[in-house]
Scaffold this active site. Structure first.
Site, PDB file in Angstrom:
ATOM      1  N   ARG A   1      28.392 -62.053  -3.219  1.00  0.00           N
ATOM      2  CA  ARG A   1      28.258 -62.728  -1.925  1.00  0.00           C
ATOM      3  C   ARG A   1      28.412 -64.239  -2.060  1.00  0.00           C
ATOM      4  O   ARG A   1      28.652 -64.922  -1.086  1.00  0.00           O
ATOM      5  CB  ARG A   1      26.859 -62.471  -1.333  1.00  0.00           C
ATOM      6  CG  ARG A   1      26.648 -61.105  -0.755  1.00  0.00           C
ATOM      7  CD  ARG A   1      25.208 -60.973  -0.287  1.00  0.00           C
ATOM      8  NE  ARG A   1      24.862 -61.928   0.760  1.00  0.00           N
ATOM      9  CZ  ARG A   1      25.071 -61.736   2.045  1.00  0.00           C
ATOM     10  NH1 ARG A   1      25.617 -60.626   2.456  1.00  0.00           N
ATOM     11  NH2 ARG A   1      24.711 -62.643   2.928  1.00  0.00           N
TER      12      ARG A   1
ATOM     13  N   ARG B   1      34.184 -72.249  -5.191  1.00  0.00           N
ATOM     14  CA  ARG B   1      35.414 -72.820  -4.622  1.00  0.00           C
ATOM     15  C   ARG B   1      35.917 -74.003  -5.437  1.00  0.00           C
ATOM     16  O   ARG B   1      35.144 -74.880  -5.792  1.00  0.00           O
ATOM     17  CB  ARG B   1      35.136 -73.338  -3.217  1.00  0.00           C
ATOM     18  CG  ARG B   1      34.712 -72.268  -2.289  1.00  0.00           C
ATOM     19  CD  ARG B   1      35.284 -72.492  -0.910  1.00  0.00           C
ATOM     20  NE  ARG B   1      34.620 -71.571  -0.011  1.00  0.00           N
ATOM     21  CZ  ARG B   1      33.572 -71.889   0.715  1.00  0.00           C
ATOM     22  NH1 ARG B   1      33.115 -73.110   0.701  1.00  0.00           N
ATOM     23  NH2 ARG B   1      32.996 -70.987   1.469  1.00  0.00           N
TER      24      ARG B   1
ATOM     25  N   ARG C   1      13.008 -55.588   0.295  1.00  0.00           N
ATOM     26  CA  ARG C   1      12.369 -56.886   0.154  1.00  0.00           C
ATOM     27  C   ARG C   1      11.986 -57.330   1.553  1.00  0.00           C
ATOM     28  O   ARG C   1      12.739 -57.159   2.523  1.00  0.00           O
ATOM     29  CB  ARG C   1      13.312 -57.915  -0.467  1.00  0.00           C
ATOM     30  CG  ARG C   1      13.635 -57.641  -1.899  1.00  0.00           C
ATOM     31  CD  ARG C   1      12.442 -57.731  -2.816  1.00  0.00           C
ATOM     32  NE  ARG C   1      11.996 -59.119  -3.028  1.00  0.00           N
ATOM     33  CZ  ARG C   1      10.827 -59.437  -3.552  1.00  0.00           C
ATOM     34  NH1 ARG C   1       9.956 -58.483  -3.877  1.00  0.00           N
ATOM     35  NH2 ARG C   1      10.520 -60.700  -3.747  1.00  0.00           N
TER      36      ARG C   1
ATOM     37  N   ARG D   1      13.591 -71.155   0.596  1.00  0.00           N
ATOM     38  CA  ARG D   1      14.328 -72.140   1.389  1.00  0.00           C
ATOM     39  C   ARG D   1      13.496 -72.638   2.555  1.00  0.00           C
ATOM     40  O   ARG D   1      12.514 -71.997   2.947  1.00  0.00           O
ATOM     41  CB  ARG D   1      15.665 -71.578   1.866  1.00  0.00           C
ATOM     42  CG  ARG D   1      15.598 -70.200   2.494  1.00  0.00           C
ATOM     43  CD  ARG D   1      17.006 -69.639   2.725  1.00  0.00           C
ATOM     44  NE  ARG D   1      16.928 -68.244   3.147  1.00  0.00           N
ATOM     45  CZ  ARG D   1      17.968 -67.442   3.318  1.00  0.00           C
ATOM     46  NH1 ARG D   1      19.191 -67.871   3.107  1.00  0.00           N
ATOM     47  NH2 ARG D   1      17.800 -66.185   3.695  1.00  0.00           N
TER      48      ARG D   1
ATOM     49  N   GLU E   1      10.435 -70.059   3.763  1.00  0.00           N
ATOM     50  CA  GLU E   1      10.683 -68.624   3.618  1.00  0.00           C
ATOM     51  C   GLU E   1      10.190 -68.147   2.257  1.00  0.00           C
ATOM     52  O   GLU E   1      10.660 -68.630   1.226  1.00  0.00           O
ATOM     53  CB  GLU E   1      12.192 -68.382   3.772  1.00  0.00           C
ATOM     54  CG  GLU E   1      12.601 -66.940   3.606  1.00  0.00           C
ATOM     55  CD  GLU E   1      14.086 -66.725   3.896  1.00  0.00           C
ATOM     56  OE1 GLU E   1      14.659 -67.410   4.771  1.00  0.00           O
ATOM     57  OE2 GLU E   1      14.673 -65.870   3.211  1.00  0.00           O
TER      58      GLU E   1
ATOM     59  N   TYR F   1      23.280 -54.233   3.072  1.00  0.00           N
ATOM     60  CA  TYR F   1      23.099 -55.678   3.225  1.00  0.00           C
ATOM     61  C   TYR F   1      24.235 -56.217   4.108  1.00  0.00           C
ATOM     62  O   TYR F   1      25.144 -56.872   3.637  1.00  0.00           O
ATOM     63  CB  TYR F   1      23.141 -56.277   1.818  1.00  0.00           C
ATOM     64  CG  TYR F   1      22.704 -57.704   1.631  1.00  0.00           C
ATOM     65  CD1 TYR F   1      22.492 -58.562   2.696  1.00  0.00           C
ATOM     66  CD2 TYR F   1      22.509 -58.200   0.349  1.00  0.00           C
ATOM     67  CE1 TYR F   1      22.106 -59.871   2.478  1.00  0.00           C
ATOM     68  CE2 TYR F   1      22.116 -59.505   0.122  1.00  0.00           C
ATOM     69  CZ  TYR F   1      21.922 -60.333   1.198  1.00  0.00           C
ATOM     70  OH  TYR F   1      21.549 -61.630   0.968  1.00  0.00           O
TER      71      TYR F   1
ATOM     72  N   ASP G   1      25.983 -58.483   7.074  1.00  0.00           N
ATOM     73  CA  ASP G   1      25.886 -59.650   7.950  1.00  0.00           C
ATOM     74  C   ASP G   1      26.036 -59.154   9.385  1.00  0.00           C
ATOM     75  O   ASP G   1      26.469 -58.020   9.620  1.00  0.00           O
ATOM     76  CB  ASP G   1      27.010 -60.640   7.623  1.00  0.00           C
ATOM     77  CG  ASP G   1      26.762 -61.351   6.294  1.00  0.00           C
ATOM     78  OD1 ASP G   1      25.595 -61.447   5.879  1.00  0.00           O
ATOM     79  OD2 ASP G   1      27.741 -61.797   5.672  1.00  0.00           O
TER      80      ASP G   1
HETATM   81  N1  UDP Z   1      21.596 -67.139  -4.435  1.00  0.00           N
HETATM   82  C1  UDP Z   1      21.115 -67.969  -5.438  1.00  0.00           C
HETATM   83  N2  UDP Z   1      20.904 -69.289  -5.174  1.00  0.00           N
HETATM   84  C2  UDP Z   1      21.130 -69.822  -3.952  1.00  0.00           C
HETATM   85  C3  UDP Z   1      21.622 -68.980  -2.918  1.00  0.00           C
HETATM   86  C4  UDP Z   1      21.823 -67.632  -3.186  1.00  0.00           C
HETATM   87  O1  UDP Z   1      20.878 -67.517  -6.531  1.00  0.00           O
HETATM   88  O2  UDP Z   1      20.894 -71.041  -3.775  1.00  0.00           O
HETATM   89  C5  UDP Z   1      21.833 -65.695  -4.747  1.00  0.00           C
HETATM   90  C6  UDP Z   1      20.585 -64.862  -4.529  1.00  0.00           C
HETATM   91  O3  UDP Z   1      20.538 -63.849  -5.513  1.00  0.00           O
HETATM   92  C7  UDP Z   1      20.819 -64.261  -3.161  1.00  0.00           C
HETATM   93  C8  UDP Z   1      22.334 -64.065  -3.134  1.00  0.00           C
HETATM   94  O4  UDP Z   1      22.843 -65.158  -3.901  1.00  0.00           O
HETATM   95  O5  UDP Z   1      20.140 -63.048  -2.985  1.00  0.00           O
HETATM   96  C9  UDP Z   1      22.947 -64.056  -1.734  1.00  0.00           C
HETATM   97  O6  UDP Z   1      22.616 -65.259  -1.068  1.00  0.00           O
HETATM   98  P1  UDP Z   1      22.849 -65.509   0.480  1.00  0.00           P
HETATM   99  O7  UDP Z   1      22.579 -66.955   0.744  1.00  0.00           O
HETATM  100  O8  UDP Z   1      24.173 -64.951   0.855  1.00  0.00           O
HETATM  101  O9  UDP Z   1      21.703 -64.608   1.124  1.00  0.00           O
HETATM  102  P2  UDP Z   1      21.101 -64.463   2.591  1.00  0.00           P
HETATM  103  O10 UDP Z   1      21.363 -65.721   3.355  1.00  0.00           O
HETATM  104  O11 UDP Z   1      21.718 -63.243   3.184  1.00  0.00           O
HETATM  105  O12 UDP Z   1      19.653 -64.275   2.313  1.00  0.00           O
END
Ligand code: UDP
Length: 375
Positions: free
Chosen positions: A173, A177, A253, A284, A309, A357, A359
């Site tokens: 995911r 880039r 989770r 976050r 969170e 999972y 979106d």
């Molecule tokens: N992830 C990470 N560091 C970050 C952001 C994401 O390690 O700063 C990893 C983490 O394992 C997470 C996955 O990437 O579960 C997917 O992140 P995403 O931000 O897509 O998750 P969402 O916003 O759906 O919670």
């Protein structure tokens, strides 16, 4: 009204199914166990500042699927918001995703786009041919130093387990880039509904062929709403709950949100900052006013709403958020799917129902497909 179909659960999947069926001439009863529709996309407006608060964590609509974008645009205009995520690590703030901005800042270098892949490959070093878990996959993508700074601890907090126990899929995911493009999502069709998410669901369900009942829980053993080939039920709650957890609980989770009004106009200067180190337990901080830069009143308000969170293990009674994909959960899911397949007229979908999972746009896409097949 006599109904042709029942939609149990009014999240984005259920609302899309209901509307598509109604557009196809069906009479649809929507049952929602919560007091309001919208599922986890539900928002509330802070009366003091006019800030739209996402009750279940940030939701940014983005899609690469024309049909989905067309469908959503029937019910809302989107503002021009493009999602950016910053990361706090070691007392510094970086731009995600992993790209030129982050790599150059992290290493104190000045790579050009064409130099990034070779640099990353060198950092990744010699990795196993076929990464078999999240950690191996991540290191083979980005090398150990970046992995340890931005991924390992965040992932441990998020999933409550060592990343070596996780499937390699989750990390796919996360984009890497070779540019300074710091948009988190690659989709240019992106934004936040101009007058808020709740209005989108209200408009979707505003159809003469749809009746909505909130605070109404669907149960499979309730003869009034029993599914049949003539009157299908489109269910989007957790599939294990539907069958009374008879084979055990699917692992999820969950999240705990700690909301706070901060007495400053702007707390962090952006909508989401990830805390990628182990020194705090939250993953976050969301600051919701930044999702609506066009809402000048909220932007200029002297206070702001933030939300920390905290991931946690799911236990009965908690909200399920992320399915935990592993061998045991796949086997359990297969058992529940087999049970569901035995019930004529029962269609199970959505993030909770499919245990996927997704979106938001993928939920809409799946819902459109499912509902059109039933029209
Ligand atoms: N992830 C990470 N560091 C970050 C952001 C994401 O390690 O700063 C990893 C983490 O394992 C997470 C996955 O990437 O579960 C997917 O992140 P995403 O931000 O897509 O998750 P969402 O916003 O759906 O919670």
């Amino acid at each position: 009204m006599v109904f042709d179909a029942i939609v149990a659960g009014a999240g984005i999947w259920g609302c899309t199914v209901a509307r598509t069926l109604a557009d196809g001439g069906k009479r649809v009863l929507v049952l929602e166990k919560r007091a309001a529709v919208g599922g986890n996309v539900r928002c509330e407006t802070d009366p003091e500042t006019g800030i739209e608060v996402h009750l279940y964590g940030s939701h940014i609509f983005h899609t690469g699927i024309d049909e989905v974008w067309g469908f959503m645009r029937r019910f809302t205009e989107f503002n021009g918001y493009q999602h950016k995520v910053l990361a706090r690590y070691g007392g510094k703030t970086y731009f995600l995703p992993l790209g030129l901005a982050l790599v150059n800042q992290f290493y104190g270098i000045d790579l050009k786009p064409e130099e990034l892949p070779a640099f990353i490959a060198k950092e990744a070093g010699k990795t196993c041919a076929e990464p078999s878990n999240f950690e191996e996959q991540a290191i083979s993508f980005i090398g150990r130093p970046l992995y340890e700074a931005f991924i390992r601890e965040y992932t441990r907090k998020q999933w409550g387990t060592d990343p070596r126990n996780l499937s390699a899929d989750v990390i796919r995911r996360l984009p890497v880039r070779a540019s300074y493009d710091v948009n988190y999502f690659p989709d240019w069709r992106q934004g936040i509904p101009l007058d808020g998410y709740n209005a989108v669901f209200d408009r979707m369900l505003d159809h003469p062929g749809i009746e909505v009942r909130c605070s109404a829980e669907f149960r499979l053993d309730d003869p009034e709403f029993a599914p049949s080939a003539e009157r299908p039920v489109f269910y989007s709650g957790p599939v294990d709950e539907l069958f009374g957890y008879r084979f055990g609980h699917l692992p999820w989770r969950s999240l705990r949100f700690e909301r706070e009004r901060a007495a400053v106009k702007d707390f962090q200067g952006t909508s989401v900052v990830n805390y990628t180190g182990a020194e705090v337990d939250f993953t976050r901080i969301h600051e919701f006013k930044h999702y609506h830069p066009e809402n000048r009143g909220a932007m200029e308000a002297p206070s702001t709403i933030i939300c920390r969170e905290y991931p946690k293990a799911w236990k009965p009674g908690d909200e399920p958020y992320y399915p935990v994909d592993n061998q045991a959960s796949r086997e359990l899911l297969a058992k529940y799917r087999a049970e569901a397949a035995k019930v004529p007229g029962l269609v199970v979908g959505g993030r909770l129902g499919e245990y996927k999972y997704y979106d938001m746009d993928k939920s809409v896409a799946r819902a459109l497909e499912t509902a059109k097949a039933a029209c």
